[in-house]
Scaffold this motif. Sequence first.
Motif, mmCIF file in Angstrom:
data_model
loop_
_atom_site.group_PDB
_atom_site.id
_atom_site.type_symbol
_atom_site.label_atom_id
_atom_site.label_comp_id
_atom_site.label_asym_id
_atom_site.label_seq_id
_atom_site.Cartn_x
_atom_site.Cartn_y
_atom_site.Cartn_z
ATOM 1 N N GLY A 118 0.866 -1.177 0.000
ATOM 2 C CA GLY A 118 0.000 0.000 0.000
ATOM 3 C C GLY A 118 0.897 1.219 0.000
ATOM 4 O O GLY A 118 1.077 1.881 -1.021
ATOM 5 N N THR A 119 1.531 1.464 1.145
ATOM 6 C CA THR A 119 2.515 2.542 1.222
ATOM 7 C C THR A 119 3.638 2.295 0.218
ATOM 8 O O THR A 119 4.042 3.185 -0.525
ATOM 9 C CB THR A 119 3.134 2.576 2.642
ATOM 10 N N ASP A 120 4.123 1.068 0.203
ATOM 11 C CA ASP A 120 5.246 0.729 -0.679
ATOM 12 C C ASP A 120 4.713 0.348 -2.058
ATOM 13 O O ASP A 120 4.969 -0.749 -2.565
ATOM 14 C CB ASP A 120 6.030 -0.425 -0.053
ATOM 15 N N GLY B 83 -2.596 7.900 0.784
ATOM 16 C CA GLY B 83 -1.224 8.194 1.236
ATOM 17 C C GLY B 83 -1.231 8.503 2.720
ATOM 18 O O GLY B 83 -1.878 9.461 3.152
ATOM 19 N N SER B 84 -0.522 7.696 3.515
ATOM 20 C CA SER B 84 -0.596 7.855 4.977
ATOM 21 C C SER B 84 0.141 9.119 5.430
ATOM 22 O O SER B 84 1.022 9.626 4.727
ATOM 23 C CB SER B 84 0.006 6.631 5.670
ATOM 24 N N ILE B 85 -0.224 9.606 6.618
ATOM 25 C CA ILE B 85 0.381 10.863 7.094
ATOM 26 C C ILE B 85 1.883 10.709 7.332
ATOM 27 O O ILE B 85 2.628 11.668 7.183
ATOM 28 C CB ILE B 85 -0.322 11.374 8.380
ATOM 29 N N GLN B 86 2.334 9.499 7.662
ATOM 30 C CA GLN B 86 3.769 9.302 7.852
ATOM 31 C C GLN B 86 4.496 9.516 6.514
ATOM 32 O O GLN B 86 5.529 10.184 6.445
ATOM 33 C CB GLN B 86 4.060 7.884 8.372
ATOM 34 N N VAL B 87 3.920 8.931 5.466
ATOM 35 C CA VAL B 87 4.544 9.049 4.153
ATOM 36 C C VAL B 87 4.452 10.500 3.643
ATOM 37 O O VAL B 87 5.379 11.026 3.018
ATOM 38 C CB VAL B 87 3.878 8.051 3.182
ATOM 39 N N ILE C 5 -6.498 -4.342 -3.896
ATOM 40 C CA ILE C 5 -7.250 -4.407 -2.634
ATOM 41 C C ILE C 5 -7.605 -2.993 -2.178
ATOM 42 O O ILE C 5 -6.951 -2.038 -2.609
ATOM 43 C CB ILE C 5 -6.427 -5.164 -1.551
ATOM 44 N N TYR C 6 -8.620 -2.886 -1.317
ATOM 45 C CA TYR C 6 -9.148 -1.583 -0.848
ATOM 46 C C TYR C 6 -9.581 -0.723 -2.031
ATOM 47 O O TYR C 6 -9.371 0.492 -2.027
ATOM 48 C CB TYR C 6 -8.106 -0.809 -0.033
ATOM 49 N N THR C 7 -10.146 -1.341 -3.054
ATOM 50 C CA THR C 7 -10.562 -0.571 -4.234
ATOM 51 C C THR C 7 -11.968 -0.032 -3.955
ATOM 52 O O THR C 7 -12.972 -0.645 -4.295
ATOM 53 C CB THR C 7 -10.534 -1.466 -5.495
HETATM 54 C C1 FAD Z 1 -10.988 3.139 3.876
HETATM 55 C C2 FAD Z 1 -9.884 2.961 2.914
HETATM 56 C C3 FAD Z 1 -10.109 3.176 1.578
HETATM 57 C C4 FAD Z 1 -9.083 2.963 0.657
HETATM 58 N N1 FAD Z 1 -9.348 3.127 -0.683
HETATM 59 C C5 FAD Z 1 -8.388 2.835 -1.585
HETATM 60 C C6 FAD Z 1 -8.676 2.893 -2.995
HETATM 61 O O1 FAD Z 1 -9.784 3.252 -3.413
HETATM 62 N N2 FAD Z 1 -7.701 2.500 -3.849
HETATM 63 C C7 FAD Z 1 -6.467 2.081 -3.441
HETATM 64 O O2 FAD Z 1 -5.633 1.755 -4.286
HETATM 65 N N3 FAD Z 1 -6.165 2.025 -2.114
HETATM 66 C C8 FAD Z 1 -7.100 2.378 -1.192
HETATM 67 N N4 FAD Z 1 -6.811 2.304 0.150
HETATM 68 C C9 FAD Z 1 -5.524 1.767 0.557
HETATM 69 C C10 FAD Z 1 -4.600 2.795 1.154
HETATM 70 O O3 FAD Z 1 -4.069 3.636 0.174
HETATM 71 C C11 FAD Z 1 -3.528 2.011 1.903
HETATM 72 O O4 FAD Z 1 -4.177 1.411 3.019
HETATM 73 C C12 FAD Z 1 -2.405 2.880 2.334
HETATM 74 O O5 FAD Z 1 -1.635 3.257 1.235
HETATM 75 C C13 FAD Z 1 -1.520 2.145 3.374
HETATM 76 O O6 FAD Z 1 -1.089 0.925 2.862
HETATM 77 P P1 FAD Z 1 -1.236 -0.435 3.715
HETATM 78 O O7 FAD Z 1 -2.657 -0.568 4.133
HETATM 79 O O8 FAD Z 1 -0.633 -1.534 2.911
HETATM 80 O O9 FAD Z 1 -0.401 -0.202 5.036
HETATM 81 P P2 FAD Z 1 1.180 -0.288 5.213
HETATM 82 O O10 FAD Z 1 1.840 0.169 3.975
HETATM 83 O O11 FAD Z 1 1.493 -1.646 5.718
HETATM 84 O O12 FAD Z 1 1.409 0.802 6.339
HETATM 85 C C14 FAD Z 1 1.000 0.581 7.687
HETATM 86 C C15 FAD Z 1 1.479 1.771 8.516
HETATM 87 O O13 FAD Z 1 2.922 1.842 8.474
HETATM 88 C C16 FAD Z 1 3.337 3.146 8.058
HETATM 89 N N5 FAD Z 1 4.514 3.057 7.169
HETATM 90 C C17 FAD Z 1 4.706 2.193 6.141
HETATM 91 N N6 FAD Z 1 5.893 2.450 5.544
HETATM 92 C C18 FAD Z 1 6.445 3.496 6.199
HETATM 93 C C19 FAD Z 1 7.662 4.232 6.047
HETATM 94 N N7 FAD Z 1 8.545 3.914 5.085
HETATM 95 N N8 FAD Z 1 7.911 5.257 6.898
HETATM 96 C C20 FAD Z 1 7.045 5.570 7.874
HETATM 97 N N9 FAD Z 1 5.859 4.910 8.065
HETATM 98 C C21 FAD Z 1 5.571 3.895 7.249
HETATM 99 C C22 FAD Z 1 2.174 3.718 7.254
HETATM 100 O O14 FAD Z 1 2.192 5.127 7.300
HETATM 101 C C23 FAD Z 1 0.972 3.117 7.996
HETATM 102 O O15 FAD Z 1 0.648 3.938 9.094
HETATM 103 C C24 FAD Z 1 -7.804 2.552 1.092
HETATM 104 C C25 FAD Z 1 -7.565 2.385 2.463
HETATM 105 C C26 FAD Z 1 -8.571 2.587 3.359
HETATM 106 C C27 FAD Z 1 -8.280 2.409 4.829
#
Ligand code: FAD
Length: 407
Positions: free
Chosen positions: A134-136, A383-387, A158-160
């Motif tokens: 997701g992040t990566d 895009g998470s707030i950390q990123v 996933i999460y589409t």
């Molecule tokens: C309600 C919801 C709707 C969504 N809708 C969509 C969508 O329509 N389409 C789509 O493609 N995606 C969607 N997403 C996915 C979303 O973009 C991902 O959940 C997000 O990018 C985080 O990826 P992950 O869930 O794999 O978590 P991870 O990548 O495993 O991250 C988990 C935590 O670790 C932190 N982290 C990871 N790597 C680092 C780093 N290098 N430095 C600091 N912190 C880090 C992250 O900030 C996060 O807090 C959705 C997610 C949610 C919750």
Amino acid sequence: MNFAYTEEEEGLRREVQAFIKENITDEIRRELADAHAGKGKGPHLTRLQEEICARGWLAISWPREYGGQGGTRIAQYIVEEEFLRACDMRVGGGGSGAPAILASGTDEQKRRYLPDAMRLKISFCLGFSEPHCGTDLAGLRCRATRQGDKYVVNGQKIYTTNAQNATHIFLLARTDPESRRQAGLSVLLIPMSTPGITVRPLWTIQNDPRAPVNTTYAEPRTNEVFFDNVEVPASCLLGEEGDGWNVTQRGLNLDRVGSWRYLASVRRTEDIVNYLNGDGPGAAERRGDPRVRDKVADLWTEAQMCRLMTMRSMSIEARGGQFAYEGAGEKVTGPEHGVRATEAISQILGPYAQLMNGSAHAVQSGVFAHNLLGAFQSTVNHGSIQVMRDQIARKGLGMPRPGRRPG
Ligand SMILES: Cc1cc2nc3c(=O)[nH]c(=O)nc-3n(C[C@H](O)[C@H](O)[C@H](O)COP(=O)(O)OP(=O)(O)OC[C@H]3O[C@@H](n4cnc5c(N)ncnc54)[C@H](O)[C@@H]3O)c2cc1C
């Protein structure tokens, strides 16, 4: 420096407010609630959207040749803000995906997709995240293999969100099998009706009980999407083959700014102010408490900062500038404000803040309880707030990637 709207902009706001007063009837609110609950669009809502479209309010800031009005982003913002506040209706911008097409599409693609996106005849879900990334995102594995004048897609997303309703998916896939990380990725715009696509629901915490209308993040469902030998014409490619990373980043940056992001967070503060100023149970006693007044004054001040950051991004966009880190800044301040607001609300309301719709003692039909559950996800999606903080440090403040020495 003058942050006030022009007289013309205030005129537009009054026009939109008058339209809303006349047209957002109880029937429309019922049909909006049904549409939010996934029951489809009713006839009144369909007619209303046609009327809004005929007024040109759905794409004020887009170029005229693609169905827009050639107006300003601020004017679009005013329309979006009024509809969101009045009835939680998203008006404008063509939805996710459309800004990326405007930024990276060929002339033919802009003419093909944008007018229909503006009329809500087509909509995009975003196919970025995969089960292992997701992040990566640069580690994604979904493949699109070129075979003559078509691509064959295999893999999983996933999460589409909204895949069950969208007409198209904005898919980021690996087109160069030898490539690594950001290189060799491409964006394909694929009709969801293409054979070989399977959509499976992922129910969220907002699903049971269903979040009431006016909950800020009320997505009861997101999805997994599977691609099994999905064949699409090569003309589905958006931008250059192999340039998908840049196409996606440009689109995501544009998606991150605007009224929706700002209001989704700030409305939680507005909700609690409205409750305290109203005659609901316990409101009079609570609004007299100096600790409560301090808390909401803090939240209001923070909300103004969120608003100014949004205005700044839109003014950069209006001048044709590129966002380096401003969108990331908004993506940090807005969601974090939203989380702080829901936490403050739960302190102010005490245990009542946790009562869901269905409970006789729920405050404002359980909106606060649902917002409390939903606030955190806004710090992760898009895009998470950390990123985002990392982007600000690198692109805004010129710092090296973590672990690298400068120079
Ligand atoms: C309600 C919801 C709707 C969504 N809708 C969509 C969508 O329509 N389409 C789509 O493609 N995606 C969607 N997403 C996915 C979303 O973009 C991902 O959940 C997000 O990018 C985080 O990826 P992950 O869930 O794999 O978590 P991870 O990548 O495993 O991250 C988990 C935590 O670790 C932190 N982290 C990871 N790597 C680092 C780093 N290098 N430095 C600091 N912190 C880090 C992250 O900030 C996060 O807090 C959705 C997610 C949610 C919750």
